[in-house]
Design a protein around this motif. Structure first.
Motif, PDB file in Angstrom:
ATOM      1  N   ALA A 236       1.169  -1.196  -0.009  1.00  0.00           N
ATOM      2  CA  ALA A 236      -0.121   0.161  -0.127  1.00  0.00           C
ATOM      3  C   ALA A 236       0.906   1.009  -0.113  1.00  0.00           C
ATOM      4  O   ALA A 236       2.056   0.888   0.429  1.00  0.00           O
ATOM      5  N   VAL A 237      -0.005   2.175  -0.679  1.00  0.00           N
ATOM      6  CA  VAL A 237       1.091   3.769  -0.354  1.00  0.00           C
ATOM      7  C   VAL A 237      -0.168   4.336  -0.882  1.00  0.00           C
ATOM      8  O   VAL A 237      -1.310   5.000  -1.430  1.00  0.00           O
ATOM      9  N   ALA A 238      -0.309   5.541   0.432  1.00  0.00           N
ATOM     10  CA  ALA A 238      -1.112   6.295   0.420  1.00  0.00           C
ATOM     11  C   ALA A 238      -0.558   7.482   0.420  1.00  0.00           C
ATOM     12  O   ALA A 238       0.487   8.261   1.040  1.00  0.00           O
ATOM     13  N   ALA A 239      -1.370   9.016   0.625  1.00  0.00           N
ATOM     14  CA  ALA A 239      -0.596  10.045  -0.603  1.00  0.00           C
ATOM     15  C   ALA A 239      -1.532  11.341   0.004  1.00  0.00           C
ATOM     16  O   ALA A 239      -2.903  10.799  -0.108  1.00  0.00           O
ATOM     17  N   PRO A 240      -1.090  12.071   0.221  1.00  0.00           N
ATOM     18  CA  PRO A 240      -2.401  13.437   0.316  1.00  0.00           C
ATOM     19  C   PRO A 240      -2.929  13.035  -1.827  1.00  0.00           C
ATOM     20  O   PRO A 240      -4.595  14.295  -1.322  1.00  0.00           O
ATOM     21  N   THR A 241      -2.042  12.923  -2.548  1.00  0.00           N
ATOM     22  CA  THR A 241      -2.494  13.124  -3.724  1.00  0.00           C
ATOM     23  C   THR A 241      -3.091  11.847  -4.425  1.00  0.00           C
ATOM     24  O   THR A 241      -1.853  11.068  -3.862  1.00  0.00           O
ATOM     25  N   ALA A 242      -3.798  11.228  -5.169  1.00  0.00           N
ATOM     26  CA  ALA A 242      -3.782  10.679  -5.280  1.00  0.00           C
ATOM     27  C   ALA A 242      -2.265   9.949  -7.227  1.00  0.00           C
ATOM     28  O   ALA A 242      -1.540   9.424  -6.911  1.00  0.00           O
ATOM     29  N   GLU A 243      -2.289  11.930  -7.126  1.00  0.00           N
ATOM     30  CA  GLU A 243      -0.517  12.152  -8.503  1.00  0.00           C
ATOM     31  C   GLU A 243       0.963  11.331  -6.815  1.00  0.00           C
ATOM     32  O   GLU A 243       1.640  10.736  -7.408  1.00  0.00           O
ATOM     33  N   GLU A 244       0.856  12.416  -5.878  1.00  0.00           N
ATOM     34  CA  GLU A 244       1.534  11.724  -4.972  1.00  0.00           C
ATOM     35  C   GLU A 244       2.190  10.234  -5.105  1.00  0.00           C
ATOM     36  O   GLU A 244       2.977   9.166  -5.002  1.00  0.00           O
ATOM     37  N   ALA A 245       0.879   9.530  -5.113  1.00  0.00           N
ATOM     38  CA  ALA A 245       1.203   8.114  -4.023  1.00  0.00           C
ATOM     39  C   ALA A 245       0.959   7.679  -5.382  1.00  0.00           C
ATOM     40  O   ALA A 245       2.034   6.118  -5.144  1.00  0.00           O
ATOM     41  N   GLU A 246       0.607   7.514  -6.313  1.00  0.00           N
ATOM     42  CA  GLU A 246       1.297   6.989  -8.046  1.00  0.00           C
ATOM     43  C   GLU A 246       2.920   7.220  -8.197  1.00  0.00           C
ATOM     44  O   GLU A 246       3.876   5.921  -7.928  1.00  0.00           O
ATOM     45  N   VAL A 303      -7.696   4.220  -0.384  1.00  0.00           N
ATOM     46  CA  VAL A 303      -7.019   2.962   0.386  1.00  0.00           C
ATOM     47  C   VAL A 303      -7.530   2.475   1.772  1.00  0.00           C
ATOM     48  O   VAL A 303      -8.204   1.594   1.633  1.00  0.00           O
ATOM     49  N   ALA A 304      -8.205   3.143   2.190  1.00  0.00           N
ATOM     50  CA  ALA A 304      -8.833   2.716   3.368  1.00  0.00           C
ATOM     51  C   ALA A 304      -9.777   2.070   3.256  1.00  0.00           C
ATOM     52  O   ALA A 304     -10.619   1.193   3.465  1.00  0.00           O
ATOM     53  N   ALA A 305     -10.798   2.766   1.747  1.00  0.00           N
ATOM     54  CA  ALA A 305     -11.872   2.145   1.426  1.00  0.00           C
ATOM     55  C   ALA A 305     -11.889   0.997   0.817  1.00  0.00           C
ATOM     56  O   ALA A 305     -12.249   0.007   0.807  1.00  0.00           O
ATOM     57  N   GLU A 306     -10.434   0.872   0.231  1.00  0.00           N
ATOM     58  CA  GLU A 306      -9.892  -0.198  -0.418  1.00  0.00           C
ATOM     59  C   GLU A 306      -9.764  -1.483   0.323  1.00  0.00           C
ATOM     60  O   GLU A 306     -10.040  -2.811  -0.064  1.00  0.00           O
ATOM     61  N   VAL A 307      -8.951  -1.379   1.849  1.00  0.00           N
ATOM     62  CA  VAL A 307      -8.794  -2.331   2.976  1.00  0.00           C
ATOM     63  C   VAL A 307     -10.106  -2.655   3.795  1.00  0.00           C
ATOM     64  O   VAL A 307     -10.198  -3.844   3.702  1.00  0.00           O
ATOM     65  N   ARG A 308     -11.373  -1.614   3.310  1.00  0.00           N
ATOM     66  CA  ARG A 308     -12.370  -2.175   4.205  1.00  0.00           C
ATOM     67  C   ARG A 308     -13.161  -3.422   3.053  1.00  0.00           C
ATOM     68  O   ARG A 308     -13.111  -4.640   3.522  1.00  0.00           O
ATOM     69  N   PRO A 337       9.195   9.780   5.362  1.00  0.00           N
ATOM     70  CA  PRO A 337       8.196  10.445   5.458  1.00  0.00           C
ATOM     71  C   PRO A 337       7.148   9.784   4.668  1.00  0.00           C
ATOM     72  O   PRO A 337       5.784   9.927   5.235  1.00  0.00           O
ATOM     73  N   GLY A 338       7.363   8.738   3.436  1.00  0.00           N
ATOM     74  CA  GLY A 338       6.434   8.309   2.639  1.00  0.00           C
ATOM     75  C   GLY A 338       5.760   7.385   3.370  1.00  0.00           C
ATOM     76  O   GLY A 338       4.862   7.269   3.282  1.00  0.00           O
ATOM     77  N   ARG A 339       6.614   5.912   3.948  1.00  0.00           N
ATOM     78  CA  ARG A 339       5.599   4.996   4.556  1.00  0.00           C
ATOM     79  C   ARG A 339       5.479   5.619   5.791  1.00  0.00           C
ATOM     80  O   ARG A 339       3.897   4.915   6.133  1.00  0.00           O
ATOM     81  N   ALA A 340       5.640   6.745   7.074  1.00  0.00           N
ATOM     82  CA  ALA A 340       5.122   6.952   7.379  1.00  0.00           C
ATOM     83  C   ALA A 340       3.208   7.909   6.975  1.00  0.00           C
ATOM     84  O   ALA A 340       2.913   7.294   8.421  1.00  0.00           O
ATOM     85  N   GLN A 341       3.295   8.641   6.483  1.00  0.00           N
ATOM     86  CA  GLN A 341       2.524   9.351   5.732  1.00  0.00           C
ATOM     87  C   GLN A 341       1.159   8.147   5.671  1.00  0.00           C
ATOM     88  O   GLN A 341       0.414   7.974   5.464  1.00  0.00           O
ATOM     89  N   THR A 342       2.172   6.852   4.242  1.00  0.00           N
ATOM     90  CA  THR A 342       1.075   5.693   4.513  1.00  0.00           C
ATOM     91  C   THR A 342       0.579   5.078   5.798  1.00  0.00           C
ATOM     92  O   THR A 342      -1.051   5.264   5.995  1.00  0.00           O
ATOM     93  N   LEU A 343       1.171   5.156   6.762  1.00  0.00           N
ATOM     94  CA  LEU A 343       0.058   4.172   7.911  1.00  0.00           C
ATOM     95  C   LEU A 343      -0.694   5.147   8.594  1.00  0.00           C
ATOM     96  O   LEU A 343      -1.802   5.298   9.184  1.00  0.00           O
ATOM     97  N   GLU A 344      -0.539   6.733   8.746  1.00  0.00           N
ATOM     98  CA  GLU A 344      -0.436   8.620   9.224  1.00  0.00           C
ATOM     99  C   GLU A 344      -2.276   7.898   8.453  1.00  0.00           C
ATOM    100  O   GLU A 344      -3.260   8.399   9.341  1.00  0.00           O
ATOM    101  N   LEU A 345      -2.278   8.101   7.209  1.00  0.00           N
ATOM    102  CA  LEU A 345      -3.442   8.776   6.370  1.00  0.00           C
ATOM    103  C   LEU A 345      -4.526   7.593   6.379  1.00  0.00           C
ATOM    104  O   LEU A 345      -5.612   7.747   6.607  1.00  0.00           O
TER     105      LEU A 345
END
Length: 351
Positions: A236-246, A303-308, A337-345
């Motif tokens: 999984a990768v989560a970010a404030p925007t889909a573009e950054e996540a990709e 990402v949370a929706a996909e996890v559910r 920072p990117g991995r921590a951001q994923t967990l936090e979001l």
């Protein structure tokens, strides 16, 4: 089984090493991430075992678990997993009994059957005389479970007499044993032994439905585990925007393609390096596209929706994500920072 609430969230860490990082930097970043996962209230944090890979520093799960245990208070810490053919069962039992003494009630012993490396390194790991051959894998699982228990194990000699073996001298609790795998064999063995089981879905995503059906259908209840118990892993990768996540997903996607096409392995690229690279052919691009289709990449909410949905579909109450977010050039070497951001979001969106 799932409920109306969100599934619990856990973490699988391979301790990635990116370009310019030292192993000390990579380990420091992972330990900081474990602390953050603990602060966020996540359920467990597991370290994988891989060897001789420039982009992976998780070679010794017991050492990393010990370090993470001293930096956390509530989260369970463990192996995802110890590759048993590389180690003598008594050594594994003693290591994890000691970890249980260090953090009582918080240690998971996830055990796998694969070597976790290439044939040369596998041979080097076995030069010390380990007896953990693959053929005796079920026996060694039983031995470890007995040796780490407070009661210990009793060896009966063919000539008569017995000998008691304890991983630690005065244990009161034992680590929880999980069987890991990506094949029918591991699912069936976990069911036969009445053990909790985790399918390595993050690795390929193939065979999940059959493995879960075999495990649940053939499970033999025990007093300790009256029902089958499992959860799922996913990248999984989560970010404030889909573009950054990709963008942050690119370095690990390219590493996966390198592995699958037998290209030389290198430290994990930064996002900028991955975006600028032009060395892949159509086959490598296809592998990346196939892997990306199985990953959860997007904003925290998506990402949370996909996890559910993932948890609901497979009827599990826990999802273990491998946070595969890459780093930008300017980000610090001793942090992720990117991995921590994923967990936090994702944790925030799951509530």
């Amino acid at each position: 089984m799932t409920t109306a609430t969100s599934p619990a969230l856990s973490v699988l860490d391979l301790v990635p090493v990116r370009a310019g990082q030292t192993s000390a930097d990579a380990v420091a970043a992972s330990l900081a991430l474990a602390s953050r996962a603990d602060e966020l209230g996540l359920r467990r944090y597991w370290f994988a075992e891989h060897h001789n890979m420039p982009a992976v520093a998780s070679t010794t799960p017991p050492v990393l678990i010990a370090a993470a245990a001293t930096r956390t208070r509530r989260i369970r810490v463990g192996s995802g997993g110890v590759m048993l053919p590389n180690h003598a069962p008594l050594v594994v039992a003693e290591q994890f009994a000691a970890l249980e003494a260090l953090a009582p009630g918080r240690i998971d012993l996830g055990i796998g059957r694969a070597p976790g490396s290439d044939p040369v390194v596998t041979q080097l790991l076995r030069m010390s005389g380990t007896t953990s051959d693959v053929e005796r894998f079920p026996d060694h699982i039983r031995d470890i479970r007995a040796i780490v228990s407070p009661e210990g194990a009793t060896i009966e000699f063919a000539s008569g007499g017995t000998y008691d073996v304890h991983a630690t001298p005065a244990a009161t609790t034992a680590p929880e044993v999980w069987l890991l795998g990506s094949s029918d064999y591991s699912a069936q063995l976990a069911a036969a032994l009445g053990l909790p089981y985790v399918f390595a879905n993050h690795f390929s995503g193939e065979g999940l439905e059959r493995a879960l059906a075999l495990y649940r259908g053939q499970f033999r209840p025990t007093a300790e585990h009256p029902e089958p118990r499992t959860f799922l892993t996913v990248n999984a990768v989560a970010a404030p925007t889909a573009e950054e996540a990709e963008e942050r997903a690119l370095p690990q996607l390219r590493m996966m393609a390198r592995l699958r096409t037998n290209r030389p392995l290198v430290p994990l690229e930064t996002v900028e390096q991955a975006k600028a690279a032009t060395d892949f052919d159509a086959m490598a691009d296809s592998i990346m596209a196939s892997a990306r289709a199985k990953w959860l990449v997007g904003t925290g909410e998506s990402v949370a929706a996909e996890v559910r949905e993932f948890a609901r579909r497979w009827e599990v109450d826990e999802i273990m994500i491998s946070p595969v977010a890459g780093s930008y050039d300017a980000e610090p070497m001793d942090a992720s920072p990117g991995r921590a951001q994923t967990l936090e979001l994702v944790a925030s969106a799951l509530g």
